[in-house]
Scaffold this motif. Sequence first.
Motif, PDB file in Angstrom:
ATOM      1  N   UNK A 332       0.867  -1.180   0.000  1.00  0.00           N
ATOM      2  CA  UNK A 332       0.000   0.000   0.000  1.00  0.00           C
ATOM      3  C   UNK A 332       0.909   1.237   0.000  1.00  0.00           C
ATOM      4  N   UNK A 333       1.555   1.521  -1.129  1.00  0.00           N
ATOM      5  CA  UNK A 333       2.538   2.615  -1.202  1.00  0.00           C
ATOM      6  C   UNK A 333       1.947   3.947  -0.765  1.00  0.00           C
ATOM      7  N   UNK A 334       2.718   4.679   0.006  1.00  0.00           N
ATOM      8  CA  UNK A 334       2.285   5.986   0.481  1.00  0.00           C
ATOM      9  C   UNK A 334       1.445   5.942   1.734  1.00  0.00           C
ATOM     10  N   UNK A 335       1.214   4.741   2.278  1.00  0.00           N
ATOM     11  CA  UNK A 335       0.397   4.627   3.498  1.00  0.00           C
ATOM     12  C   UNK A 335       1.044   5.413   4.633  1.00  0.00           C
ATOM     13  N   UNK A 336       0.239   6.202   5.322  1.00  0.00           N
ATOM     14  CA  UNK A 336       0.715   7.013   6.446  1.00  0.00           C
ATOM     15  C   UNK A 336       0.186   6.420   7.749  1.00  0.00           C
ATOM     16  N   UNK A 337       1.078   5.965   8.581  1.00  0.00           N
ATOM     17  CA  UNK A 337       0.652   5.319   9.822  1.00  0.00           C
ATOM     18  C   UNK A 337       0.113   6.357  10.800  1.00  0.00           C
ATOM     19  N   UNK A 338      -1.060   6.085  11.356  1.00  0.00           N
ATOM     20  CA  UNK A 338      -1.660   6.977  12.338  1.00  0.00           C
ATOM     21  C   UNK A 338      -1.618   6.396  13.748  1.00  0.00           C
ATOM     22  N   UNK A 339      -1.621   5.075  13.861  1.00  0.00           N
ATOM     23  CA  UNK A 339      -1.622   4.421  15.168  1.00  0.00           C
ATOM     24  C   UNK A 339      -0.858   3.104  15.094  1.00  0.00           C
ATOM     25  N   UNK A 340      -0.247   2.737  16.195  1.00  0.00           N
ATOM     26  CA  UNK A 340       0.395   1.424  16.321  1.00  0.00           C
ATOM     27  C   UNK A 340       0.140   0.938  17.736  1.00  0.00           C
ATOM     28  N   UNK A 341      -0.273  -0.308  17.857  1.00  0.00           N
ATOM     29  CA  UNK A 341      -0.591  -0.837  19.189  1.00  0.00           C
ATOM     30  C   UNK A 341      -0.420  -2.339  19.195  1.00  0.00           C
ATOM     31  N   UNK A 342      -0.695  -2.956  20.309  1.00  0.00           N
ATOM     32  CA  UNK A 342      -0.619  -4.413  20.404  1.00  0.00           C
ATOM     33  C   UNK A 342      -1.707  -4.903  21.334  1.00  0.00           C
ATOM     34  N   UNK A 343      -1.923  -6.196  21.303  1.00  0.00           N
ATOM     35  CA  UNK A 343      -2.973  -6.798  22.130  1.00  0.00           C
ATOM     36  C   UNK A 343      -2.481  -8.126  22.671  1.00  0.00           C
ATOM     37  N   UNK A 344      -3.064  -8.540  23.777  1.00  0.00           N
ATOM     38  CA  UNK A 344      -2.686  -9.803  24.409  1.00  0.00           C
ATOM     39  C   UNK A 344      -3.903 -10.685  24.567  1.00  0.00           C
ATOM     40  N   UNK A 345      -3.720 -11.951  24.252  1.00  0.00           N
ATOM     41  CA  UNK A 345      -4.780 -12.924  24.451  1.00  0.00           C
ATOM     42  C   UNK A 345      -4.132 -14.234  24.858  1.00  0.00           C
ATOM     43  N   UNK A 346      -4.971 -15.212  25.208  1.00  0.00           N
ATOM     44  CA  UNK A 346      -4.475 -16.457  25.793  1.00  0.00           C
ATOM     45  C   UNK A 346      -5.055 -17.635  25.024  1.00  0.00           C
ATOM     46  N   UNK A 347      -4.177 -18.589  24.721  1.00  0.00           N
ATOM     47  CA  UNK A 347      -4.539 -19.737  23.901  1.00  0.00           C
ATOM     48  C   UNK A 347      -4.508 -21.001  24.744  1.00  0.00           C
ATOM     49  N   UNK A 348      -5.644 -21.719  24.806  1.00  0.00           N
ATOM     50  CA  UNK A 348      -5.660 -22.988  25.521  1.00  0.00           C
ATOM     51  C   UNK A 348      -5.019 -24.064  24.650  1.00  0.00           C
ATOM     52  N   UNK A 349      -4.664 -25.175  25.273  1.00  0.00           N
ATOM     53  CA  UNK A 349      -3.944 -26.209  24.546  1.00  0.00           C
ATOM     54  C   UNK A 349      -4.779 -26.840  23.439  1.00  0.00           C
ATOM     55  N   UNK A 350      -6.117 -26.893  23.636  1.00  0.00           N
ATOM     56  CA  UNK A 350      -6.957 -27.467  22.576  1.00  0.00           C
ATOM     57  C   UNK A 350      -7.779 -26.404  21.850  1.00  0.00           C
ATOM     58  N   UNK A 351      -7.422 -25.135  22.057  1.00  0.00           N
ATOM     59  CA  UNK A 351      -7.987 -23.982  21.349  1.00  0.00           C
ATOM     60  C   UNK A 351      -9.425 -23.660  21.745  1.00  0.00           C
ATOM     61  N   UNK A 352      -9.976 -24.356  22.735  1.00  0.00           N
ATOM     62  CA  UNK A 352     -11.321 -24.076  23.233  1.00  0.00           C
ATOM     63  C   UNK A 352     -11.193 -23.317  24.547  1.00  0.00           C
ATOM     64  N   UNK A 353     -11.893 -22.202  24.720  1.00  0.00           N
ATOM     65  CA  UNK A 353     -11.770 -21.422  25.962  1.00  0.00           C
ATOM     66  C   UNK A 353     -12.180 -22.219  27.194  1.00  0.00           C
ATOM     67  N   UNK A 354     -11.588 -21.846  28.327  1.00  0.00           N
ATOM     68  CA  UNK A 354     -12.022 -22.345  29.627  1.00  0.00           C
ATOM     69  C   UNK A 354     -13.068 -21.371  30.163  1.00  0.00           C
ATOM     70  N   UNK A 355     -14.268 -21.849  30.374  1.00  0.00           N
ATOM     71  CA  UNK A 355     -15.354 -21.010  30.869  1.00  0.00           C
ATOM     72  C   UNK A 355     -16.151 -21.816  31.878  1.00  0.00           C
ATOM     73  N   UNK A 356     -16.440 -21.232  33.035  1.00  0.00           N
ATOM     74  CA  UNK A 356     -17.269 -21.918  34.015  1.00  0.00           C
ATOM     75  C   UNK A 356     -16.812 -21.655  35.429  1.00  0.00           C
ATOM     76  N   UNK A 357     -17.189 -22.538  36.325  1.00  0.00           N
ATOM     77  CA  UNK A 357     -16.835 -22.370  37.737  1.00  0.00           C
ATOM     78  C   UNK A 357     -15.369 -22.701  37.983  1.00  0.00           C
ATOM     79  N   UNK A 358     -14.692 -21.865  38.744  1.00  0.00           N
ATOM     80  CA  UNK A 358     -13.311 -22.142  39.129  1.00  0.00           C
ATOM     81  C   UNK A 358     -13.299 -23.277  40.150  1.00  0.00           C
ATOM     82  N   UNK A 359     -12.420 -24.263  39.968  1.00  0.00           N
ATOM     83  CA  UNK A 359     -12.382 -25.392  40.908  1.00  0.00           C
ATOM     84  C   UNK A 359     -12.112 -24.953  42.350  1.00  0.00           C
ATOM     85  N   UNK A 360     -12.658 -25.709  43.270  1.00  0.00           N
ATOM     86  CA  UNK A 360     -12.423 -25.533  44.709  1.00  0.00           C
ATOM     87  C   UNK A 360     -12.871 -24.161  45.215  1.00  0.00           C
ATOM     88  N   UNK A 361     -13.922 -23.633  44.613  1.00  0.00           N
ATOM     89  CA  UNK A 361     -14.469 -22.359  45.103  1.00  0.00           C
ATOM     90  C   UNK A 361     -15.944 -22.490  45.479  1.00  0.00           C
TER      91      UNK A 361
END
Length: 532
Positions: A332-361
């Motif tokens: 994209x020649x001539x593109x002028x950058x206006x913002x740069x940022x980053x994000x963080x997320x977490x990947x489970x071993x089988x790619x399915x989120x952990x959702x529900x009750x926390x054990x022993x609570x």
Amino acid sequence: MYWSLTPPPAKENTVTSLWLDDQRERIASDTFEPGARYDAVVAGAGITGLTTALLLARAGLSVAVLEARFVGAVSTGNTTAKLSLLQGSVLSGILSRGSSHVLKAYVEGNHEGQAWMLRYLDEHGVAVQRRDAFTYAGTADGVKKLDAEFEACRKAGLEVERVDTLDLPFETHGALRLPDQAQFDPMDVLRALAADLRERGGVIIEGARVKDVDTGEPSKVTTSLGEVWAGTVVLATGIPILDRGLYFAKVKPMRSYAQAYRVPGAALPQGMYLSIDSPSRSLRTAPAGGSLDGAVGGEELLVVGGNGHVVGREDDTQRLVDDLEQWTQRYFPGAERTHAWSAQDYQSMNLVPFVGWMPRTGKHIALATGYNKWGMTNGVAAALSMTADILDGNIPWAKTLHHRITLPKDIANSVVANAQVAGELASGWASSLRSLPEDVPAEGTGVVGAEEKEPAAVSTVDGVTCRLSAVCTHLGGIVSWNSAERSWDCPLHGSRFAADGTLLEGPAVEDLKAIDEPELPGDEHVPVDELP
């Protein structure tokens, strides 16, 4: 009473997302009331936290949302905000690690989350741009991955189609297309959710970091501002800030980068694009200037993302930011950058989120983590699932995901991941025993070494040199310098700290300690191997 806890206006090209740099009025904070009692306390004011809080308030519960920084400060305010069921190679990854039953439940949950959010935004007049989503192969080697994803999508019931060519200025080797997906400004979503929650009596309190929960009837929630009481606690903090359940060892912290560009005279690609091969590349457009209506003819920016890596394990993060810039300028020649940022997320071993009750609570604490960079759909699905748990509801797809089986491949992946963590722990401590350079670090740089036989992290940012303990306050890892964001990042479980030691995100709940800070009586050092 509301008060404001907002970041200062961002400078051009600083590490601030397009969404957080919006000059419209920020979401204000309610006043913290020590000792207050609520039916539910939600930790984290992102899309998961505010959606969950709203659903509970709709059911008549008294709800408080406690946010450590400000609304949208972490994942939601830094996402690329694609509300899509086509998610790169996620579905084929889930299928390769589990059953088609789990895959269908995952897609059903994401579909319900997407549908709920689209209905909600339509009812509340929040702008949404409907777009076709594309997963493309950027190399010939990526075609096999594309084939696998196509088959997984079909098994999950998604009506994807194969596409040979794309309206992109670089070579591709085929793609998958899923029509009529969506994109939006995530802060518009949070504004709507926050206003709706407050109309139903809920409160949102910024600057209140949850540090601990003592479960009971009710549970005591300890925060940086004091204590409150809750019938139920929901941890919507990206990764749980409590170690019960050891979720920090079950997910991998990933960081990726995004940039927004003004591209003069160019017809921007109008779909949502994601490469299936590495290095990853994500493309979408966004209305410029915080436009609420996304009107045709208004200026649009190009948003480019990619170059993900495990947090704290990249020697030169600035190199990854520069690489995205160079790639964008090439196509994209001539593109002028206006913002740069980053994000963080977490990947489970089988790619399915952990959702529900926390054990022993005792079913007093619910959690959601492991969205694998698809939090716009997964976050709402998690909110629906946790709300059903709290209100004794029943969602079949959620029940399936709660009871998924851990397969040998998941165990093997977990063993490898935690062996890597152990290696990072050992190598970090070994490198921290080297002597610090005599000269202070140059502007924008940081170094780790020994000071009086203790690991020290020294950096210089904006002319200020800070000397901190290099030991992460979560589980004793040695932090590393993030050159792109001028932060200290822990390579073990993803906790991140500002140059002055202030905690930014992750499972840690305490700042890095300043080396020259006088120790208070009873503030004794406890060796890592003696921690409870």
